[in-house]
Motif scaffolding. Sequence first.
Motif, mmCIF file in Angstrom:
data_model
loop_
_atom_site.group_PDB
_atom_site.id
_atom_site.type_symbol
_atom_site.label_atom_id
_atom_site.label_comp_id
_atom_site.label_asym_id
_atom_site.label_seq_id
_atom_site.Cartn_x
_atom_site.Cartn_y
_atom_site.Cartn_z
ATOM 1 N N GLN A 1 0.836 -1.187 0.000
ATOM 2 C CA GLN A 1 0.000 0.000 0.000
ATOM 3 C C GLN A 1 0.877 1.245 0.000
ATOM 4 N N VAL A 2 0.532 2.173 -0.850
ATOM 5 C CA VAL A 2 1.320 3.390 -0.981
ATOM 6 C C VAL A 2 0.961 4.376 0.119
ATOM 7 N N GLN A 3 1.957 5.014 0.683
ATOM 8 C CA GLN A 3 1.695 6.060 1.662
ATOM 9 C C GLN A 3 2.770 7.139 1.594
ATOM 10 N N LEU A 4 2.384 8.326 2.057
ATOM 11 C CA LEU A 4 3.302 9.458 2.148
ATOM 12 C C LEU A 4 3.443 9.832 3.615
ATOM 13 N N VAL A 5 4.671 10.033 4.047
ATOM 14 C CA VAL A 5 4.928 10.389 5.434
ATOM 15 C C VAL A 5 5.813 11.627 5.469
ATOM 16 N N GLU A 6 5.281 12.681 6.117
ATOM 17 C CA GLU A 6 6.035 13.922 6.246
ATOM 18 C C GLU A 6 6.812 13.955 7.552
ATOM 19 N N SER A 7 7.838 14.777 7.562
ATOM 20 C CA SER A 7 8.594 15.028 8.784
ATOM 21 C C SER A 7 9.246 16.397 8.662
ATOM 22 N N GLY A 8 9.680 16.930 9.793
ATOM 23 C CA GLY A 8 10.439 18.169 9.772
ATOM 24 C C GLY A 8 9.715 19.402 10.264
ATOM 25 N N GLY A 9 8.444 19.283 10.592
ATOM 26 C CA GLY A 9 7.733 20.443 11.106
ATOM 27 C C GLY A 9 8.180 20.781 12.517
ATOM 28 N N GLY A 10 7.661 21.899 13.023
ATOM 29 C CA GLY A 10 8.010 22.303 14.371
ATOM 30 C C GLY A 10 7.743 23.768 14.620
ATOM 31 N N LEU A 11 8.309 24.250 15.697
ATOM 32 C CA LEU A 11 8.155 25.644 16.115
ATOM 33 C C LEU A 11 9.449 26.386 15.820
ATOM 34 N N VAL A 12 9.332 27.545 15.186
ATOM 35 C CA VAL A 12 10.505 28.340 14.835
ATOM 36 C C VAL A 12 10.166 29.813 14.996
ATOM 37 N N LEU A 20 11.151 20.577 5.443
ATOM 38 C CA LEU A 20 10.196 19.491 5.476
ATOM 39 C C LEU A 20 10.636 18.396 4.514
ATOM 40 N N SER A 21 10.381 17.160 4.919
ATOM 41 C CA SER A 21 10.667 16.009 4.064
ATOM 42 C C SER A 21 9.410 15.170 3.936
ATOM 43 N N CYS A 22 9.302 14.500 2.813
ATOM 44 C CA CYS A 22 8.166 13.608 2.581
ATOM 45 C C CYS A 22 8.682 12.387 1.841
ATOM 46 N N ALA A 23 8.401 11.231 2.407
ATOM 47 C CA ALA A 23 8.838 9.977 1.807
ATOM 48 C C ALA A 23 7.632 9.189 1.302
ATOM 49 N N ALA A 24 7.702 8.784 0.062
ATOM 50 C CA ALA A 24 6.673 7.915 -0.509
ATOM 51 C C ALA A 24 7.160 6.478 -0.410
ATOM 52 N N SER A 25 6.309 5.603 0.090
ATOM 53 C CA SER A 25 6.710 4.204 0.251
ATOM 54 C C SER A 25 5.602 3.289 -0.211
ATOM 55 N N GLY A 26 5.947 2.018 -0.383
ATOM 56 C CA GLY A 26 4.987 1.043 -0.844
ATOM 57 C C GLY A 26 5.341 0.547 -2.228
ATOM 58 N N SER A 27 4.399 -0.115 -2.843
ATOM 59 C CA SER A 27 4.624 -0.678 -4.178
ATOM 60 C C SER A 27 4.346 0.391 -5.224
ATOM 61 N N ILE A 28 5.394 1.071 -5.637
ATOM 62 C CA ILE A 28 5.279 2.222 -6.525
ATOM 63 C C ILE A 28 5.926 1.925 -7.867
ATOM 64 N N ARG A 29 5.164 2.173 -8.934
ATOM 65 C CA ARG A 29 5.727 2.013 -10.270
ATOM 66 C C ARG A 29 6.389 3.323 -10.719
ATOM 67 N N MET A 77 11.439 10.837 -2.650
ATOM 68 C CA MET A 77 11.270 11.847 -1.613
ATOM 69 C C MET A 77 11.141 13.242 -2.217
ATOM 70 N N VAL A 78 10.432 14.090 -1.493
ATOM 71 C CA VAL A 78 10.309 15.495 -1.857
ATOM 72 C C VAL A 78 10.591 16.315 -0.602
ATOM 73 N N TYR A 79 11.216 17.465 -0.819
ATOM 74 C CA TYR A 79 11.624 18.316 0.290
ATOM 75 C C TYR A 79 11.091 19.732 0.077
ATOM 76 N N LEU A 80 10.949 20.452 1.190
ATOM 77 C CA LEU A 80 10.602 21.858 1.113
ATOM 78 C C LEU A 80 11.498 22.606 2.091
#
Length: 121
Positions: A1-12, A20-29, A77-80
């Motif tokens: 199953q495909v999913q996207l998981v973000e990380s890197g948020g917070g207080l500044v 910010l980072s986002c990783a796509a995982s699962g069975s991806i073509r 992965m995609v970053y911001l």
Amino acid sequence: QVQLVESGGGLVQAGGSLRLSCAASGSIRSINAMGWYRRAPGKQRELVSTITSAGSTNYAESVKGRFTISRDNAKNMVYLQMNSLKPEDTAVYYCNALIRPSLSRNTYDYWGQGTQVTVAS
């Protein structure tokens, strides 16, 4: 199953930076466009930035010159990179990607669960 998981948020503090980072995982073509959206309190979700598989980018006027989107196709992965943050950038940031799962002929729109970014004045 495909999913996207973000990380890197917070207080500044205003003027600071976050990545910010986002990783796509699962069975991806394949993954087509990837991007970031945000929803501020009491407002509708809005586009922040997108990037195609070829690397073409698009930005909301409000973030041009301050935010930079990038992606690593090998890692799915995609970053911001967010610089010169302002209190009005406070929002939940969502990763988005158009993904063709393995064994599928169709492309689907996937969303992450969101990551909170809070910019203090």
